[in-house]
Design an enzyme around this catalytic site. Sequence first.
Site, short mmCIF file in Angstrom:
data_model
loop_
_atom_site.label_atom_id
_atom_site.label_comp_id
_atom_site.label_asym_id
_atom_site.label_seq_id
_atom_site.Cartn_x
_atom_site.Cartn_y
_atom_site.Cartn_z
N GLY A 46 -42.37 118.59 60.56
CA GLY A 46 -41.32 119.25 61.34
C GLY A 46 -40.93 120.51 60.58
N ASP A 236 -42.12 125.76 65.98
CA ASP A 236 -42.62 125.96 64.61
C ASP A 236 -42.60 127.42 64.20
OD1 ASP A 236 -43.92 123.25 65.49
OD2 ASP A 236 -43.90 123.34 63.30
O1 MRU Z 1 -47.15 118.59 63.05
P1 MRU Z 1 -45.65 118.43 63.02
O2 MRU Z 1 -45.22 117.02 63.26
O3 MRU Z 1 -45.05 119.00 61.77
O4 MRU Z 1 -45.14 119.28 64.24
C1 MRU Z 1 -43.77 119.34 64.47
C2 MRU Z 1 -43.38 120.09 65.69
O5 MRU Z 1 -44.19 120.66 66.39
C3 MRU Z 1 -41.91 120.17 65.98
O6 MRU Z 1 -41.66 120.20 67.34
C4 MRU Z 1 -41.36 121.47 65.35
O7 MRU Z 1 -41.70 121.54 63.99
C5 MRU Z 1 -39.90 121.58 65.49
S1 MRU Z 1 -39.06 120.45 64.45
C6 MRU Z 1 -37.41 120.69 64.58
#
Ligand code: MRU
Length: 338
Positions: A46, A236
């Site tokens: 995240g 992200d």
């Molecule tokens: O691969 P991840 O689990 O790190 O991806 C996370 C996401 O895509 C979330 O939606 C994003 O980081 C927003 S978290 C507040």
Amino acid sequence: MISPVRWDGSRLMLLDQTRLPVEEVEKPCSSWQEVADAIRALVVRGAPAIGVAAAFGVALAARQSRAGDWEGFLADLEEAIKGLGATRPTAVNLFWALERMRRMALANWHLAHGELGQRLLDEAQAVLDEDVAANRAMGAFGAPLVPAGARILTHCNAGALATAGYGTAGGVIRAAHERGKVALVWVNETRPVMQGSRLTAWEMVREGIPHRLISDVAAAFVMKRGEVDLVVTGADRIAVNGDTANKIGTYGVAVLARHHGIPFYVAAPFSTIDPAIATGASIVIEERDAAEVRGVGERQTAPATSPVFNPAFDVTPAGLISAIITERGVFRFPYDFS
Ligand code: MRU
């Protein structure tokens, strides 16, 4: 409050997200290398949570350094910053946090190592505390967008686990729930790594928020039946024009929402906005291991030799985003974050 990242006085403690929802165990990290491994392995994931963990990683590097002078100390920090920055390419919060830590070190070069190390630790804690405050502000700004009796669809996990606590999209859902507005949250399972079913559903159970889990491929049908009032997801990296990278599948959800006339909201702190990127075309998309697509968890569901394309993120064009909810307020299309 769920705290996925915390400092226990001498170590960084990460709630191991690879073990959820089955086990709640923390992974202690005593070195920046352990933090980097944890980010790479999705123990912590995240965008905001990755940034917070990386900030503590730099603080750990300062404690690890045995350099006798400032140049050596800085070289040790730069090695850690490079190593932490090489873990995951898409979430800009990682690079934002590392740069913030570098600036703190450079501004305090004259201090004794011990004192500078403490400054860096304080700065990492400030990154953490500010993230929680930003999430609460996003919740307050986002809640009025949620109608009474709302049925909200979300993708991936942008809840407390993905941040320092409370969540971005998850924070908007929490704030709306606290105001008694949420009838139901549709949780997309989020293939291939299942952040929706493993993590968002776990948070919903913990917080007592009414929810229903669906496979990603069911989202269109649920929308067609008129059972979704709005979509809210995290981000992200957001380009200056509002194009938004988020977990793979988000773009498809946004297209579906537009087709069915459903508002599609993104909630993210300003640390997710990349002022150096004009449009989403410049966002680097992480590609992950083929095994994530060839199987579900440990179970193989495809031939071991089938070629795979496994992008971890996609980019939703700004025009499909009804509003971007930040800690500074709600922004509407056309966006200009320059
Ligand atoms: O691969 P991840 O689990 O790190 O991806 C996370 C996401 O895509 C979330 O939606 C994003 O980081 C927003 S978290 C507040």
